[in-house]
Design a protein around this motif. Structure first.
Motif, PDB file in Angstrom:
ATOM      1  N   MET A 250      28.361   1.626   6.991  1.00  0.00           N
ATOM      2  CA  MET A 250      28.306   0.683   5.874  1.00  0.00           C
ATOM      3  C   MET A 250      26.924   0.050   5.780  1.00  0.00           C
ATOM      4  O   MET A 250      26.395  -0.159   4.678  1.00  0.00           O
ATOM      5  N   ALA A 251      26.338  -0.264   6.929  1.00  0.00           N
ATOM      6  CA  ALA A 251      24.985  -0.827   6.930  1.00  0.00           C
ATOM      7  C   ALA A 251      23.977   0.182   6.384  1.00  0.00           C
ATOM      8  O   ALA A 251      23.064  -0.169   5.620  1.00  0.00           O
ATOM      9  N   ASP A 252      24.145   1.450   6.753  1.00  0.00           N
ATOM     10  CA  ASP A 252      23.270   2.512   6.227  1.00  0.00           C
ATOM     11  C   ASP A 252      23.309   2.533   4.700  1.00  0.00           C
ATOM     12  O   ASP A 252      22.267   2.585   4.029  1.00  0.00           O
ATOM     13  N   ARG A 253      24.513   2.507   4.166  1.00  0.00           N
ATOM     14  CA  ARG A 253      24.655   2.593   2.714  1.00  0.00           C
ATOM     15  C   ARG A 253      24.133   1.336   2.031  1.00  0.00           C
ATOM     16  O   ARG A 253      23.505   1.419   0.951  1.00  0.00           O
ATOM     17  N   ALA A 254      24.369   0.180   2.621  1.00  0.00           N
ATOM     18  CA  ALA A 254      23.869  -1.066   2.037  1.00  0.00           C
ATOM     19  C   ALA A 254      22.350  -1.070   1.974  1.00  0.00           C
ATOM     20  O   ALA A 254      21.756  -1.556   1.002  1.00  0.00           O
ATOM     21  N   LEU A 255      21.713  -0.510   2.993  1.00  0.00           N
ATOM     22  CA  LEU A 255      20.254  -0.409   2.974  1.00  0.00           C
ATOM     23  C   LEU A 255      19.794   0.518   1.850  1.00  0.00           C
ATOM     24  O   LEU A 255      18.844   0.201   1.118  1.00  0.00           O
ATOM     25  N   GLU A 256      20.475   1.660   1.691  1.00  0.00           N
ATOM     26  CA  GLU A 256      20.134   2.581   0.605  1.00  0.00           C
ATOM     27  C   GLU A 256      20.260   1.894  -0.754  1.00  0.00           C
ATOM     28  O   GLU A 256      19.383   2.028  -1.623  1.00  0.00           O
ATOM     29  N   LEU A 257      21.350   1.154  -0.953  1.00  0.00           N
ATOM     30  CA  LEU A 257      21.569   0.479  -2.232  1.00  0.00           C
ATOM     31  C   LEU A 257      20.528  -0.614  -2.469  1.00  0.00           C
ATOM     32  O   LEU A 257      20.111  -0.842  -3.616  1.00  0.00           O
TER      33      LEU A 257
END
Length: 386
Positions: A250-257
């Motif tokens: 989830m942290a990975d995706r939040a960084l991408e967003l």
């Protein structure tokens, strides 16, 4: 083949497309589960000869991290099945094959879930409010309430535990673990799951009312209170590590967003993208540094579990420290994503808003922050003096 390779980009994109609907409708990830079964994902920890991937903790954590970046609630739900199979592998690798049947049944298509959490029971694995009454034939009858039963619509094997108050040393009772097949009389699922986030996991309440379990289905008897049984370590190690992988994803995706939003937004005053704003750059950089630190921590813990590294009394401190860091990082990165996205991110239908709500669920998985700090303090300072 790496376990993460089971999750193709096309498959993950389907999961990502479905996630908003599951969340908005508060429905189970039925289609995702069908796709995961077809891909062999539920057999991650099963032997290659049994149609599995023969994965270890490092490989499984990487796969769960990848899945969670696309569909967090799906990853959290399927995590419970994977945790049971991971427990069997961790025990087997340490010379205990008592739960080998879990791997055989998972290879045959059974879906495992946890019926351990109980309302008001902060002792977690070390005590139970569920009564386990012994029968003359060695059977046990379970009566109690279990909460946060992820995979409620789909499990076929539910792991439960309760307390046999008349057993144990000096009448202190004994904690008894068993698996209950779906359809067992006395098991009822209360469809009460309507949370803020992680909605597709459908972690409904489960009631056990006079559920008879034959003696052959009982796989562990443990004393009440903390103990050094390898099963306890395996449960904590598998659960904390794979839960951490979900929140890392989830942290990975939040960084991408966050990066996408910064590049997309343009300042009307300055005429440049938000990616050129020093404040936004600092926030994103700080988030990226936290993700890198969590990545190193997750890799180190999973590598040590696979290698059988002996950290002695510090193992539990490492596990709860990882879980706390993963949840904190996910919550921090999703908040950053909201800040960078601006008003559009605040819409309930936006992906970053859903991620933010999903990340809040991390505080309710054991060990919570206070308990984790107590565990780490005890490892370094010793127990509190009475």
């Amino acid at each position: 083949m790496e376990a993460a390779d089971l999750l193709t980009d096309a498959l993950l994109e389907r999961f990502r497309e479905r996630a908003p609907r599951y969340d908005a409708e508060n429905t189970f990830f039925t289609e995702d589960l069908a796709d995961l079964k077809a891909a062999g994902y539920l057999r991650l920890f099963c032997a290659v000869d049994d149609g599995g991937s023969g994965a270890g903790m490092r490989q499984a954590a990487a796969a769960q991290r990848r899945l969670a970046a696309a569909a967090p609630a799906t990853a959290l739900g399927i995590n419970m099945h994977l945790v049971w199979t991971a427990i069997a592998v961790l025990l087997r690798d340490r010379g205990d094959d008592s739960l080998g049947f879990i791997l055989s049944e998972a290879a045959a298509g059974e879906v495992f879930a946890f019926g351990l959490s109980e309302p008001g029971n902060d002792a977690v694995l070390f005590d139970s409010t569920t009564a386990a009454e012994p029968g003359p034939d060695g059977s046990l009858t379970f009566t109690g309430t279990k909460i946060f039963t992820s995979l409620s619509p789909a499990w076929t094997r539910l792991g439960v535990f309760g307390k046999d108050s008349g057993a144990g040393v000096d009448g202190e009772g004994q904690l008894v673990h068993a698996f209950v097949p779906r359809g067992t009389p006395g098991v009822s699922i209360i469809e009460d799951w309507n949370p803020l986030g992680m909605r597709a996991s459908q972690s409904n309440t489960t009631r056990l009312e006079g559920v008879r379990v034959p003696s052959g289905a009982i796989f562990r008897r443990l004393p009440v209170g903390p103990n050094a049984d390898p099963f306890v370590f395996a449960v904590f190690a598998a659960f904390e590590t794979l839960i951490s992988a979900v929140y890392a994803g989830m942290a990975d995706r939040a960084l991408e967003l966050s990066v996408e939003a910064a590049r997309r937004r343009t300042s009307r005053v300055r005429g440049v993208s938000a990616a050129q704003d020093p404040v936004m750059r600092h926030r994103i950089a700080a988030g990226a540094m936290r993700v890198d630190a969590l990545d190193a921590q997750l890799r180190a813990v999973t590598a040590d579990l696979d290698a059988g590294t002996d950290h002695g009394p510090f193992w539990f401190a490492k596990l709860v420290g990882l879980k706390t860091a993963a949840v904190d990082t996910a919550r921090g990165l999703t908040e950053t994503g909201l800040q960078v996205s601006g008003g559009s991110g605040y819409a309930a239908s936006s992906e970053i808003a859903r991620l933010y709500r999903d990340a809040l669920a991390g505080q309710f998985h054991p060990s919570n922050e206070d308990s984790a700090h107590n565990t780490v303090a005890t490892a370094w300072l010793g127990p509190l003096e009475s």
